[in-house]
Enzyme design. Structure first.
Site, PDB file in Angstrom:
ATOM      1  CB  SER A 286      -0.961  -0.005   1.193  1.00 41.38           C
ATOM      2  OG  SER A 286      -0.258  -0.206   2.401  1.00 41.38           O
TER       3      SER A 286
ATOM      4  CG  HIS B 158      -3.627  -0.493  -2.452  1.00 43.74           C
ATOM      5  ND1 HIS B 158      -4.061   0.816  -2.403  1.00 43.74           N
ATOM      6  CD2 HIS B 158      -3.425  -0.864  -1.164  1.00 43.74           C
ATOM      7  CE1 HIS B 158      -4.095   1.210  -1.137  1.00 43.74           C
ATOM      8  NE2 HIS B 158      -3.718   0.208  -0.371  1.00 43.74           N
TER       9      HIS B 158
ATOM     10  CE  LYS C  14      -7.509   1.292   0.461  1.00 40.51           C
ATOM     11  NZ  LYS C  14      -6.964   0.317   1.382  1.00 40.51           N
TER      12      LYS C  14
HETATM   13  C1  LIG Z   1      -6.956   0.253   2.849  1.00 38.38           C
HETATM   14  C2  LIG Z   1      -6.436  -1.094   3.184  1.00 38.38           C
HETATM   15  C3  LIG Z   1      -7.111  -1.938   4.059  1.00 38.38           C
HETATM   16  C4  LIG Z   1      -8.308  -1.469   4.838  1.00 38.38           C
HETATM   17  O1  LIG Z   1      -9.435  -1.387   4.065  1.00 38.38           O
HETATM   18  P1  LIG Z   1     -10.634  -0.431   4.556  1.00 38.38           P
HETATM   19  O2  LIG Z   1     -11.798  -0.898   3.780  1.00 38.38           O
HETATM   20  O3  LIG Z   1     -10.201   0.954   4.227  1.00 38.38           O
HETATM   21  O4  LIG Z   1     -10.778  -0.656   6.019  1.00 38.38           O
HETATM   22  C5  LIG Z   1      -6.643  -3.220   4.236  1.00 38.38           C
HETATM   23  N1  LIG Z   1      -5.523  -3.642   3.615  1.00 38.38           N
HETATM   24  C6  LIG Z   1      -4.824  -2.846   2.795  1.00 38.38           C
HETATM   25  C7  LIG Z   1      -3.585  -3.373   2.136  1.00 38.38           C
HETATM   26  C8  LIG Z   1      -5.252  -1.544   2.562  1.00 38.38           C
HETATM   27  O5  LIG Z   1      -4.538  -0.746   1.791  1.00 38.38           O
END
Ligand SMILES: *Cc1c(COP(=O)(O)O)cnc(C)c1O
Length: 384
Positions: free
Chosen positions: A178, A206, A238
């Site tokens: 991330s 991602h 995302k």
């Molecule tokens: C953003 C993210 C999460 C968390 O997801 P949310 O739906 O925002 O709680 C989990 N793992 C990774 C790798 C992320 O980038």
């Protein structure tokens, strides 16, 4: 006393340039949001495909709110599991090519829920050093023995697996990392998992929607059979532009999670309208390849331009293109200078990234234009 030190600790954070504060957004989540009354050009959202404010997604959300209201009223196992949730799970399972999918309210909760349902103090969990905070917290919560391996270091993972006689092993990795944007060497990790009889869990927050011709994420991008990834987590906040997350896997895995996963059982279901909006996102993700192609072309344009300026980039070909600055103080100053030039890029500092690697985490969206990227390069050149 618990509260006596808070102010002093907050002061220390400020002195160390680690104090975090929120910017108030007064517009939809687009590449040009309004911040403090001012329209800026944003390069820090995870809305990679530009779906968070897509008119069809918004329309589905509104229509479902008319049919289902706003609140889901209770947890999925009580009376919160609507037909929209149910349909979305089936459509996601078909999209990924797994037997079943289970929706969670957030990705953070999905990770906590999966790991703590499957592991206990007799298990051993292997994690990449750069795994997302939610995966590290998940292992802590499970009370399993935790083993960290150096980022993407297959040799070290292999020797650590070899040393263990533990029968209940789980390897956990981000798909796309991330804060660095690079990919896990998933073919090698999957091979080790099978060699040492370890289960494998991939968090593709991602990658899902962004990587692969059809947007199925890292598995499609690397041509990996989904059977080799028995636990796949994807998030919906995302690339999908909505909110929530899903776990994809076998019938037995999903039923186990429904029975045992505490962050699934003891929380209110996401609103049905969010599920309905996500069903529309899924269609856009599957059918509008041009968004991924456009994103790739913007990424190439940026990398080429940055190389010409002599900016040091990381080994990433994804929408995450960090520029590592080093000290937190310098990174904050650059982020402020960018904002003064109407460009929004937040300063990412420890503990989100290791000490001494504070960075501007630049991200791209399919809704950026070539002119936006040129503007970014010009300003980066002028302020450094
Ligand atoms: C953003 C993210 C999460 C968390 O997801 P949310 O739906 O925002 O709680 C989990 N793992 C990774 C790798 C992320 O980038």
């Amino acid at each position: 006393m618990l509260f006596d030190d808070l102010e002093k600790q907050l002061e220390e954070r400020k002195e160390n340039h680690l104090y975090r504060s929120r910017k108030v957004i007064e517009s939809p989540q687009t590449v040009e949001p309004v911040v403090d009354g001012k329209k800026v050009l944003s390069f820090c959202s995870n809305d990679y495909l530009g779906l968070a404010n897509h008119p069809d997604v918004v329309k589905s959300f509104k229509r479902a709110a008319d049919s289902y209201g706003v609140g889901s009223g209770s947890a999925h196992l009580v009376s919160g599991h609507s037909a929209e949730h149910h349909q979305l799970e089936q459509e996601l399972a078909e999209f990924i090519g797994t037997e079943r999918v289970l929706l969670f309210s957030t990705g953070y909760m999905a990770n906590l829920g999966v790991v703590s349902a499957l592991c206990d103090r007799h298990s051993k969990i292997y994690e990449d050093k750069l795994n997302h905070a939610s995966l590290l917290d998940a292992a802590l919560l499970s009370r399993a023995k935790r083993v960290r391996y150096l980022h993407n270091d297959i040799e070290q993972l292999s020797s650590r697996l070899e040393m263990s006689s533990n029968e209940n092993k789980l390897i956990v990795t981000d798909g796309v990392f991330s804060m660095d944007g690079d990919l896990a060497p998933l073919n090698d990790i999957a091979r080790l998992a099978s060699e040492y009889s370890a289960a494998l869990m991939v968090d593709d927050a991602h990658g899902i929607g962004v990587l692969g011709t059809k947007g199925k994420g890292i598995i499609e991008h690397l041509g990996i059979d989904i059977k080799k990834v028995p636990i796949l987590v994807g998030t919906l906040g995302k690339a999908f532009g909505t909110a929530g997350a899903f776990v994809a896997g076998s019938e037995a895995l999903i039923e186990t999670l429904i029975q045992k996963s505490r962050s699934y059982i003891f929380t209110t279901a996401m609103p049905a309208a969010v599920a309905a909006a996500t069903r529309t996102s899924l269609q856009l993700v599957e059918n509008e390849n041009w968004r991924r192609e456009k994103l790739q072309s913007l990424i190439s344009q940026f990398r080429k331009g940055a190389a010409e300026l002599g900016l040091t980039l990381m080994d990433s070909n994804t929408a995450i293109q960090p520029v590592v600055i080093g000290s937190s103080g310098d990174t904050v100053v650059l982020s402020e200078k960018l904002l003064a030039r109407n460009i929004l890029i937040s300063a990412i500092r420890p503990p989100t990234v290791p000490e001494g690697t504070s960075r501007l985490r630049i991200t791209f969206s399919a809704t950026h234009t070539e002119e936006h990227v040129d503007e970014l390069l010009t300003v980066l050149d002028e302020i450094r």
